[in-house]
Design a protein around this motif. Structure first.
Motif, PDB file in Angstrom:
ATOM      1  N   PHE A  15       0.826  -1.199   0.000  1.00 54.05           N
ATOM      2  CA  PHE A  15       0.000   0.000   0.000  1.00 54.05           C
ATOM      3  C   PHE A  15       0.868   1.260   0.000  1.00 54.05           C
ATOM      4  O   PHE A  15       0.553   2.236  -0.675  1.00 54.05           O
ATOM      5  CB  PHE A  15      -0.946   0.003   1.206  1.00 54.05           C
ATOM      6  CG  PHE A  15      -1.883   1.168   1.211  1.00 54.05           C
ATOM      7  CD1 PHE A  15      -2.978   1.184   0.365  1.00 54.05           C
ATOM      8  CD2 PHE A  15      -1.661   2.249   2.040  1.00 54.05           C
ATOM      9  CE1 PHE A  15      -3.832   2.264   0.355  1.00 54.05           C
ATOM     10  CE2 PHE A  15      -2.510   3.329   2.035  1.00 54.05           C
ATOM     11  CZ  PHE A  15      -3.603   3.335   1.193  1.00 54.05           C
ATOM     12  N   GLY A  16       1.971   1.229   0.751  1.00 51.08           N
ATOM     13  CA  GLY A  16       2.876   2.367   0.768  1.00 51.08           C
ATOM     14  C   GLY A  16       3.502   2.630  -0.592  1.00 51.08           C
ATOM     15  O   GLY A  16       3.677   3.783  -0.987  1.00 51.08           O
ATOM     16  N   LEU A  17       3.852   1.578  -1.300  1.00 52.47           N
ATOM     17  CA  LEU A  17       4.404   1.756  -2.646  1.00 52.47           C
ATOM     18  C   LEU A  17       3.367   2.309  -3.610  1.00 52.47           C
ATOM     19  O   LEU A  17       3.664   3.177  -4.433  1.00 52.47           O
ATOM     20  CB  LEU A  17       4.973   0.442  -3.175  1.00 52.47           C
ATOM     21  CG  LEU A  17       6.277  -0.017  -2.541  1.00 52.47           C
ATOM     22  CD1 LEU A  17       6.650  -1.408  -3.043  1.00 52.47           C
ATOM     23  CD2 LEU A  17       7.384   0.973  -2.836  1.00 52.47           C
ATOM     24  N   ILE A  18       2.139   1.804  -3.508  1.00 46.45           N
ATOM     25  CA  ILE A  18       1.085   2.274  -4.413  1.00 46.45           C
ATOM     26  C   ILE A  18       0.756   3.729  -4.125  1.00 46.45           C
ATOM     27  O   ILE A  18       0.708   4.564  -5.038  1.00 46.45           O
ATOM     28  CB  ILE A  18      -0.164   1.388  -4.290  1.00 46.45           C
ATOM     29  CG1 ILE A  18       0.114   0.010  -4.873  1.00 46.45           C
ATOM     30  CG2 ILE A  18      -1.353   2.020  -4.992  1.00 46.45           C
ATOM     31  CD1 ILE A  18      -0.981  -1.001  -4.611  1.00 46.45           C
ATOM     32  N   ALA A  19       0.512   4.055  -2.865  1.00 46.59           N
ATOM     33  CA  ALA A  19       0.117   5.423  -2.518  1.00 46.59           C
ATOM     34  C   ALA A  19       1.301   6.379  -2.511  1.00 46.59           C
ATOM     35  O   ALA A  19       1.165   7.539  -2.879  1.00 46.59           O
ATOM     36  CB  ALA A  19      -0.569   5.434  -1.155  1.00 46.59           C
ATOM     37  N   GLY A  76      -8.828   8.808   1.033  1.00 44.90           N
ATOM     38  CA  GLY A  76      -7.970   9.011   2.194  1.00 44.90           C
ATOM     39  C   GLY A  76      -8.594   9.958   3.206  1.00 44.90           C
ATOM     40  O   GLY A  76      -8.554   9.716   4.422  1.00 44.90           O
ATOM     41  N   ILE A  77      -9.188  11.042   2.721  1.00 45.58           N
ATOM     42  CA  ILE A  77      -9.863  11.987   3.620  1.00 45.58           C
ATOM     43  C   ILE A  77     -11.043  11.308   4.305  1.00 45.58           C
ATOM     44  O   ILE A  77     -11.274  11.484   5.505  1.00 45.58           O
ATOM     45  CB  ILE A  77     -10.298  13.247   2.850  1.00 45.58           C
ATOM     46  CG1 ILE A  77      -9.068  14.046   2.429  1.00 45.58           C
ATOM     47  CG2 ILE A  77     -11.249  14.102   3.689  1.00 45.58           C
ATOM     48  CD1 ILE A  77      -9.363  15.185   1.493  1.00 45.58           C
ATOM     49  N   TYR A  78     -11.794  10.519   3.561  1.00 44.43           N
ATOM     50  CA  TYR A  78     -12.929   9.784   4.135  1.00 44.43           C
ATOM     51  C   TYR A  78     -12.466   8.819   5.219  1.00 44.43           C
ATOM     52  O   TYR A  78     -13.091   8.721   6.279  1.00 44.43           O
ATOM     53  CB  TYR A  78     -13.673   9.034   3.029  1.00 44.43           C
ATOM     54  CG  TYR A  78     -14.753   8.122   3.555  1.00 44.43           C
ATOM     55  CD1 TYR A  78     -15.953   8.643   4.007  1.00 44.43           C
ATOM     56  CD2 TYR A  78     -14.559   6.751   3.606  1.00 44.43           C
ATOM     57  CE1 TYR A  78     -16.944   7.811   4.495  1.00 44.43           C
ATOM     58  CE2 TYR A  78     -15.539   5.913   4.096  1.00 44.43           C
ATOM     59  CZ  TYR A  78     -16.734   6.443   4.542  1.00 44.43           C
ATOM     60  OH  TYR A  78     -17.699   5.616   5.032  1.00 44.43           O
TER      61      TYR A  78
END
Length: 89
Positions: A15-19, A76-78
């Motif tokens: 997830f860190g790589l994608i985001a 992400g805000i949600y």
């Protein structure tokens, strides 16, 4: 190594790589697609560097890339909002 959850660690890394790298790269692809020149490009004037018109496929591809980035930001805000305001039980 029973104190390290390798499955969770793998999910966090992916997830860190994608985001962390994927979304900025997708934004850069969108900018590159937006700058593609079409066969019928006109300038705004003799002294201007602005291009009027462009490649319609590039504009659509850029719009899709920007839409995906905006959707990720909204998600992400949600999620941050949901952490602070859990559902009533």
């Amino acid at each position: 190594m029973s104190w390290i959850n390798l499955t969770a660690l793998g999910k966090i890394v992916v997830f860190g790589l994608i985001a962390g790298a994927g979304l900025p790269a997708l934004f850069a692809v969108g900018l590159r697609a937006l700058s593609m020149k079409g066969s019928r490009v006109q300038t705004a004037g003799a002294d201007s560097d602005q291009v009027v018109g462009g490649n319609p496929v590039g504009i659509v591809a850029a719009g899709f890339c920007f839409l995906v980035v905006l959707a990720a930001i909204a998600w992400g805000i949600y999620e941050v909002y949901q952490i602070g305001h859990p559902a009533a039980k």
